[in-house]
Design a protein around this motif. Structure first.
Motif, short mmCIF file in Angstrom:
data_model
loop_
_atom_site.label_atom_id
_atom_site.label_comp_id
_atom_site.label_asym_id
_atom_site.label_seq_id
_atom_site.Cartn_x
_atom_site.Cartn_y
_atom_site.Cartn_z
N VAL A 153 0.83 -1.21 0.00
CA VAL A 153 0.00 0.00 0.00
C VAL A 153 0.86 1.25 0.00
O VAL A 153 0.60 2.21 -0.74
N TRP A 154 1.90 1.27 0.83
CA TRP A 154 2.77 2.46 0.88
C TRP A 154 3.49 2.63 -0.45
O TRP A 154 3.64 3.75 -0.95
N THR A 155 3.94 1.53 -1.04
CA THR A 155 4.60 1.60 -2.34
C THR A 155 3.66 2.19 -3.38
O THR A 155 4.04 3.07 -4.17
N ALA A 156 2.41 1.74 -3.38
CA ALA A 156 1.43 2.26 -4.33
C ALA A 156 1.18 3.74 -4.11
O ALA A 156 1.03 4.51 -5.08
N TYR A 157 1.13 4.17 -2.84
CA TYR A 157 0.90 5.58 -2.53
C TYR A 157 2.04 6.45 -3.06
O TYR A 157 1.81 7.46 -3.74
N VAL A 158 3.26 6.05 -2.75
CA VAL A 158 4.43 6.84 -3.18
C VAL A 158 4.50 6.90 -4.70
O VAL A 158 4.72 7.97 -5.29
N GLU A 159 4.29 5.77 -5.34
CA GLU A 159 4.36 5.75 -6.81
C GLU A 159 3.24 6.58 -7.44
O GLU A 159 3.46 7.25 -8.45
N ALA A 160 2.05 6.54 -6.84
CA ALA A 160 0.94 7.33 -7.37
C ALA A 160 1.21 8.82 -7.26
O ALA A 160 0.98 9.58 -8.21
N LYS A 161 1.69 9.25 -6.10
CA LYS A 161 2.01 10.67 -5.92
C LYS A 161 3.15 11.10 -6.84
O LYS A 161 3.10 12.19 -7.45
N ARG A 162 4.17 10.28 -6.92
CA ARG A 162 5.31 10.61 -7.80
C ARG A 162 4.85 10.73 -9.25
O ARG A 162 5.20 11.70 -9.94
N ASP A 163 4.06 9.77 -9.71
CA ASP A 163 3.62 9.79 -11.10
C ASP A 163 2.66 10.94 -11.38
O ASP A 163 2.65 11.51 -12.47
N ALA A 164 1.83 11.28 -10.38
CA ALA A 164 0.93 12.42 -10.54
C ALA A 164 1.72 13.71 -10.69
O ALA A 164 1.38 14.57 -11.51
N ASP A 165 2.76 13.86 -9.89
CA ASP A 165 3.60 15.05 -9.99
C ASP A 165 4.29 15.12 -11.34
O ASP A 165 4.34 16.18 -11.99
N ASP A 166 4.81 13.98 -11.80
CA ASP A 166 5.48 13.96 -13.10
C ASP A 166 4.51 14.32 -14.21
O ASP A 166 4.86 15.07 -15.14
N ALA A 167 3.29 13.79 -14.13
CA ALA A 167 2.30 14.08 -15.17
C ALA A 167 1.92 15.56 -15.17
O ALA A 167 1.77 16.18 -16.23
N LEU A 168 1.79 16.13 -13.98
CA LEU A 168 1.43 17.55 -13.89
C LEU A 168 2.53 18.43 -14.48
O LEU A 168 2.26 19.41 -15.16
N ARG A 169 3.78 18.06 -14.24
CA ARG A 169 4.90 18.84 -14.77
C ARG A 169 4.91 18.86 -16.30
O ARG A 169 5.45 19.80 -16.90
N ARG A 170 4.33 17.85 -16.90
CA ARG A 170 4.33 17.77 -18.37
C ARG A 170 3.17 18.55 -19.00
O ARG A 170 3.09 18.65 -20.23
N THR A 171 2.28 19.09 -18.19
CA THR A 171 1.17 19.88 -18.74
C THR A 171 1.62 21.31 -19.02
O THR A 171 2.72 21.72 -18.65
N ASP A 172 0.73 22.06 -19.65
CA ASP A 172 0.98 23.48 -19.90
C ASP A 172 0.39 24.37 -18.81
O ASP A 172 0.34 25.59 -18.97
N LEU A 173 -0.06 23.75 -17.71
CA LEU A 173 -0.64 24.53 -16.62
C LEU A 173 0.44 25.28 -15.86
O LEU A 173 1.62 24.93 -15.91
N ASP A 174 0.03 26.32 -15.16
CA ASP A 174 0.93 27.05 -14.25
C ASP A 174 0.87 26.35 -12.90
O ASP A 174 0.16 26.77 -11.98
N TRP A 175 1.62 25.27 -12.78
CA TRP A 175 1.50 24.39 -11.63
C TRP A 175 2.50 24.74 -10.53
O TRP A 175 3.59 25.24 -10.79
N THR A 176 2.10 24.43 -9.32
CA THR A 176 2.98 24.42 -8.16
C THR A 176 2.70 23.12 -7.40
O THR A 176 1.54 22.77 -7.18
N ILE A 177 3.76 22.41 -7.04
CA ILE A 177 3.62 21.16 -6.29
C ILE A 177 4.19 21.36 -4.89
O ILE A 177 5.35 21.76 -4.73
N LEU A 178 3.36 21.11 -3.89
CA LEU A 178 3.78 21.21 -2.49
C LEU A 178 3.85 19.81 -1.91
O LEU A 178 2.89 19.03 -2.01
N ARG A 179 4.98 19.48 -1.27
CA ARG A 179 5.20 18.14 -0.75
C ARG A 179 5.42 18.20 0.77
O ARG A 179 6.56 18.22 1.24
N PRO A 180 4.33 18.26 1.53
CA PRO A 180 4.47 18.37 2.99
C PRO A 180 5.02 17.10 3.61
O PRO A 180 4.87 15.99 3.09
N GLY A 181 5.66 17.29 4.77
CA GLY A 181 6.13 16.16 5.57
C GLY A 181 4.98 15.54 6.34
O GLY A 181 3.81 15.68 5.96
N GLY A 182 5.30 14.87 7.43
CA GLY A 182 4.27 14.22 8.22
C GLY A 182 3.25 15.21 8.74
O GLY A 182 3.60 16.25 9.30
#
Length: 221
Positions: free
Chosen positions: A128-157
């Motif tokens: 489950v944790w592996t799936a979570y990390v991979e999903a968040k990572r892949d979502a961030d990568d996909a967002l970076r490839r868009t033409d949107l004016d994106w900001t990604i915030l990665r909070p800690g615990g």
């Protein structure tokens, strides 16, 4: 006054963000899946838009974004969900929300991710944790490839401690924690800083006031 759409509007950070945005005079559209939460969301001062990001299409989400100035993706499958839903909510939901923003002509998009996801899951992480990390990572990568004016915030615990409004923000920080209310305050702040577009930042508690921390992170490149 801005019109902000929050995807995952019933989440803890999203509700805090709604309160903060409404308090400063912004209009909020809160997108959430459970119609039983409508009264609670509307009591916060938001416009309710019931839609399940997991099963909806981008075309289903786009009407919520019509006329908006920005979109915040704060949805997540939750700690008690299985590995499959990490993919369908945390990754696919983000991709659909970004596509919906593009369809609606909204350029500004702020995504709530998680610290350390770019490093991938630890070798001994459970499924489950592996799936979570991979999903968040892949979502961030996909967002970076868009033409949107994106900001990604990665909070800690995340904690429910009282907010301090003092943070550390940067491309990479140590692993630490931060109150959810401070995460919400940072989201609200970056929405007012166009210069934050194109940046991915780790976010933890620290010793710098939020506006100064954002300004320093922008200057650092």
């Amino acid at each position: 006054m801005s019109r902000i759409v929050i995807i995952g509007g019933h989440g803890s950070i999203a509700r805090l963000l709604t309160q903060q945005l409404v308090a400063r005079g912004d209009s909020v559209v809160s997108v959430f899946r459970n119609p039983d939460h409508r009264e609670e969301i509307e009591s916060l001062g938001a416009e309710a838009f019931v839609c399940d990001v997991e099963t909806a299409s981008a075309a289903d989400l786009a009407p919520a974004m019509t006329g908006a100035d920005g979109v915040v993706f704060a949805a997540g499958a939750g700690p008690n969900s299985g590995a499959a839903r990490k993919r369908t909510v945390d990754f696919e939901g983000s991709v659909k929300a970004a596509a919906a923003a593009e369809q609606a002509g909204v350029k500004r998009f702020v995504q709530v991710s998680a610290i350390g996801v770019d490093d991938g899951p630890a070798p001994d992480a459970d499924e489950v944790w592996t799936a979570y990390v991979e999903a968040k990572r892949d979502a961030d990568d996909a967002l970076r490839r868009t033409d949107l004016d994106w900001t990604i915030l990665r909070p800690g615990g995340l904690t429910d401690d009282e907010p301090t409004e003092m943070i550390t923000l940067g491309e990479h920080t140590e692993r630490s924690s931060i109150p959810r209310a401070d995460v919400a305050a940072v989201i609200a702040a970056v929405l007012t800083f166009p210069e934050t577009a194109g940046h991915s930042w780790d976010l933890i508690s620290g010793e710098t006031p939020i506006p100064a921390a954002i300004a320093a992170a922008v200057s650092a490149g």
